[in-house]
Design an enzyme around this catalytic site. Structure first.
Site, PDB file in Angstrom:
ATOM      1  N   CYS A 122     -11.126   1.615  17.185  1.00  0.00           N
ATOM      2  CA  CYS A 122     -10.907   0.914  18.455  1.00  0.00           C
ATOM      3  C   CYS A 122      -9.645   1.472  19.121  1.00  0.00           C
ATOM      4  CB  CYS A 122     -10.716  -0.576  18.148  1.00  0.00           C
ATOM      5  SG  CYS A 122     -10.260  -1.587  19.561  1.00  0.00           S
ATOM      6  N   ARG A 128      -4.194   0.985  20.566  1.00  0.00           N
ATOM      7  CA  ARG A 128      -3.636   1.978  19.629  1.00  0.00           C
ATOM      8  C   ARG A 128      -2.293   2.532  20.112  1.00  0.00           C
ATOM      9  NH1 ARG A 128      -1.247   4.388  16.675  1.00  0.00           N
ATOM     10  NH2 ARG A 128      -1.812   5.788  14.959  1.00  0.00           N
ATOM     11  N   CYS A 131      -6.649  -3.702   3.412  1.00  0.00           N
ATOM     12  CA  CYS A 131      -6.577  -2.234   3.438  1.00  0.00           C
ATOM     13  C   CYS A 131      -7.340  -1.622   2.269  1.00  0.00           C
ATOM     14  CB  CYS A 131      -5.140  -1.718   3.495  1.00  0.00           C
ATOM     15  SG  CYS A 131      -5.097   0.086   3.614  1.00  0.00           S
ATOM     16  N   CYS A 187     -12.074  -4.569  19.333  1.00  0.00           N
ATOM     17  CA  CYS A 187     -12.090  -5.317  20.606  1.00  0.00           C
ATOM     18  C   CYS A 187     -13.514  -5.535  21.118  1.00  0.00           C
ATOM     19  CB  CYS A 187     -11.249  -4.610  21.668  1.00  0.00           C
ATOM     20  SG  CYS A 187     -12.013  -3.122  22.359  1.00  0.00           S
ATOM     21  N   ARG A 199      -2.068  -2.420  -7.757  1.00  0.00           N
ATOM     22  CA  ARG A 199      -1.599  -3.105  -6.556  1.00  0.00           C
ATOM     23  C   ARG A 199      -0.594  -4.180  -6.917  1.00  0.00           C
ATOM     24  NH1 ARG A 199      -2.454   0.197  -2.956  1.00  0.00           N
ATOM     25  NH2 ARG A 199      -3.350  -0.386  -0.958  1.00  0.00           N
ATOM     26  N   CYS A 208     -15.318   1.338  20.659  1.00  0.00           N
ATOM     27  CA  CYS A 208     -16.123   0.266  20.048  1.00  0.00           C
ATOM     28  C   CYS A 208     -17.563   0.322  20.582  1.00  0.00           C
ATOM     29  CB  CYS A 208     -15.530  -1.112  20.354  1.00  0.00           C
ATOM     30  SG  CYS A 208     -14.071  -1.519  19.357  1.00  0.00           S
ATOM     31  N   CYS A 217       0.855  -1.197   0.000  1.00  0.00           N
ATOM     32  CA  CYS A 217       0.000   0.000   0.000  1.00  0.00           C
ATOM     33  C   CYS A 217       0.887   1.242   0.000  1.00  0.00           C
ATOM     34  CB  CYS A 217      -0.891  -0.038   1.238  1.00  0.00           C
ATOM     35  SG  CYS A 217      -1.851   1.450   1.536  1.00  0.00           S
ATOM     36  N   HIS A 218       0.341   2.322  -0.507  1.00  0.00           N
ATOM     37  CA  HIS A 218       1.089   3.589  -0.514  1.00  0.00           C
ATOM     38  C   HIS A 218       1.513   3.989   0.906  1.00  0.00           C
ATOM     39  CE1 HIS A 218       1.771   7.267  -3.102  1.00  0.00           C
ATOM     40  NE2 HIS A 218       2.262   7.586  -1.934  1.00  0.00           N
ATOM     41  N   THR A 219       0.736   3.587   1.910  1.00  0.00           N
ATOM     42  CA  THR A 219       1.075   3.972   3.287  1.00  0.00           C
ATOM     43  C   THR A 219       2.374   3.300   3.746  1.00  0.00           C
ATOM     44  OG1 THR A 219      -1.276   4.242   3.712  1.00  0.00           O
ATOM     45  CG2 THR A 219       0.159   4.201   5.630  1.00  0.00           C
ATOM     46  N   HIS A 256       0.766  -4.139   5.890  1.00  0.00           N
ATOM     47  CA  HIS A 256      -0.455  -4.163   6.710  1.00  0.00           C
ATOM     48  C   HIS A 256      -1.649  -4.650   5.892  1.00  0.00           C
ATOM     49  CE1 HIS A 256      -0.346  -0.304   4.620  1.00  0.00           C
ATOM     50  NE2 HIS A 256      -1.680  -0.307   4.689  1.00  0.00           N
ATOM     51  N   GLU A 257      -1.379  -5.309   4.744  1.00  0.00           N
ATOM     52  CA  GLU A 257      -2.477  -5.697   3.851  1.00  0.00           C
ATOM     53  C   GLU A 257      -2.308  -7.190   3.511  1.00  0.00           C
ATOM     54  OE1 GLU A 257      -4.131  -2.760   0.638  1.00  0.00           O
ATOM     55  OE2 GLU A 257      -2.877  -4.193  -0.413  1.00  0.00           O
ATOM     56  N   CYS A 273     -13.908  -1.571  24.238  1.00  0.00           N
ATOM     57  CA  CYS A 273     -13.378  -0.244  24.608  1.00  0.00           C
ATOM     58  C   CYS A 273     -14.483   0.806  24.400  1.00  0.00           C
ATOM     59  CB  CYS A 273     -12.138   0.103  23.781  1.00  0.00           C
ATOM     60  SG  CYS A 273     -12.479   0.535  22.058  1.00  0.00           S
TER      61      CYS A 273
END
Ligand code: NAD
Ligand code: AHE
Ligand code: ZN
Length: 375
Positions: free
Chosen positions: A106, A110, A169, A92, A370, A98, A40-42, A62-63, A95
């Protein structure tokens, strides 16, 4: 155990393939064999050094999609053999965030996630005894990774890993921005800035909800053909328009007796703060909503004349398309398996881990939508 991973040892340098040490899952954690991961670009944003939260050395990614191979004490919601998608936005269900039902953000883990560690404050990854950070709680650029159980979504077992990893993602972010954040409906008009891995999914989200007019804006002319595949009805290249892109887009969207113009919904999928301003200002007077999806670097700020908001435009943002991962991701996998949404044509390149840096080169040159690494 040992696992192969692409490690970001320092900012703005190519990733290096290394065999690193991975501790097993602790209480509430699961060990996942990652079968495939999108780029991903992130990931690129953080590797570049522009992310104020960026930590090095780290294992990005993260994907992903994979299989649970071990569970730590107390894990109840998944078991060995389950197919899962890691969630950088966990769910979760206990919290305050949520429970509020007002957000998907959530908050239970974090803080530690942002520090590149598991919820107990330690990292499971190391090399020669030195800590390597987790990234976005996922680190899917590793063949094996450890995640909190609240950060995995169980999915159906016949879903192909090399396609549904993208739901981790890009797909969810783009489609979710339309459905969950904008709550767009039939007959609306939408303008999407940046037709990359996220923007094309915003286009298909707008098509899914029955938008009437879907304008795509991109500085890369090759994106016209891409946009048309996913529901775009009109394409604008800012380079062809001259100085007043806002006026041009407002003119294109004039409807009804008053001929005011402006789109019901606009989406920034570029991360460029100037584009974010344009996106807000070409949304409709009185009710237009502009949704920021793009992530901007440290020190970047958005601005507009307050008059734009006084006259009824709303600026919103969205992370992971407002999706509650454990609940919504399995449903999006179903939509894909039922043919309601497309993923395959957007996966333009499939690479081995050894070639992961080529995936970033393809992103920079604008050749890929992608790239997916298959382990
Ligand atoms: P990408 O590189 O695949 O696509 C970006 C597109 O924007 C490209 O087609 C590029 O030509 C176009 N572009 C660049 N400058 C432009 C301009 N001035 N005007 C119009 N178009 C322009 O990136 P991506 O993977 O689609 O990610 C897009 C953004 O979304 C990134 O900033 C990424 O970090 C962010 N993102 C946010 C979330 C979230 O949850 N909010 C999730 C995923 C990605
Ligand atoms: N670390 C950056 C923020 C990056 C960011 O906004 N990330 C998005 C997901 S991008 C996925 O490709 C996100 O989920 N944000 C919510 C959150 O809690 O991070 C910075 O600017 O500090
Ligand atoms: Zn992403």
């Amino acid at each position: 155990m040992k696992t192969k991973a692409a490690v970001a040892f320092e900012k703005a340098k190519p990733l290096q393939i290394a065999t690193v040490d991975l501790e097993g899952p602790k209480t509430g954690e699961v060990l996942v064999e990652i079968k495939a991961t999108g780029i991903c670009h992130t990931d690129d944003f953080t590797i570049s050094g522009a992310d104020p939260e960026g930590l090095f050395p780290a294992i990005m990614g993260h994907e992903g999609a994979g299989v649970v191979v071990d569970v730590g004490p107390g894990v109840t919601s998944v078991r060995k053999g389950d197919h899962v998608i890691p969630l950088y936005t966990p769910e979760c269900r206990t919290c305050p965030s949520c429970l509020s039902r007002k957000t998907n953000l959530c908050t239970s883990i974090r803080a530690t996630q942002g520090q590149g560690v598991m919820p107990d404050g330690s990292s499971r990854f190391s090399l020669d005894g030195k800590k390597i950070h987790h990234y976005m709680g996922c680190s899917t650029f590793s063949n094996f990774t450890v995640l909190p159980e609240i950060a995995v979504a169980k999915i159906r077992e016949d879903a192909p890993f090399d396609k549904v990893c993208y739901i981790g993602c890009g797909v969810t972010t783009g489609i979710g921005a339309v459905i969950n954040t904008a709550k767009a409906g039939p007959g609306c008009t939408g303008i999407v800035f940046g037709l990359g891995g996220i923007g094309l999914n915003v286009l298909q989200g707008l098509r899914l909800v029955g938008a009437d007019m879907i304008i795509g804006v991109d500085t890369n002319p090759a994106k016209k053909a891409w946009g048309e595949k996913f529901g775009m009805t009109h394409f604008v290249n800012p380079k062809d328009v001259g100085s007043d892109l806002v006026a041009h887009l407002v003119n294109m969207t004039k409807r009804g007796a008053d001929q005011i113009g402006g789109a019901d919904y606009t989406f920034d999928c570029t991360g460029n703060v100037e584009v974010m301003r344009t996106a807000l200002e070409c949304s409709h007077r009185g009710w237009g909503e502009s949704i920021i999806i793009g992530v901007a670097g440290a020190g970047q700020e958005i601005k507009t004349r307050p008059f734009q908001l006084v006259t009824g435009r709303t600026w919103k943002g969205t992370a992971f398309g407002g999706a509650r991962g454990r609940t919504d991701v399995p449903k999006i996998v179903e939509w894909y398996m039922d043919g309601k949404i497309q993923i395959d044509p957007m996966i333009t390149h499939t690479l081995s881990l050894a070639d992961i840096n080529k995936g970033f080169d393809l992103m920079h040159s604008g050749e890929s939508i992608r790239s997916v690494v298959v382990f």
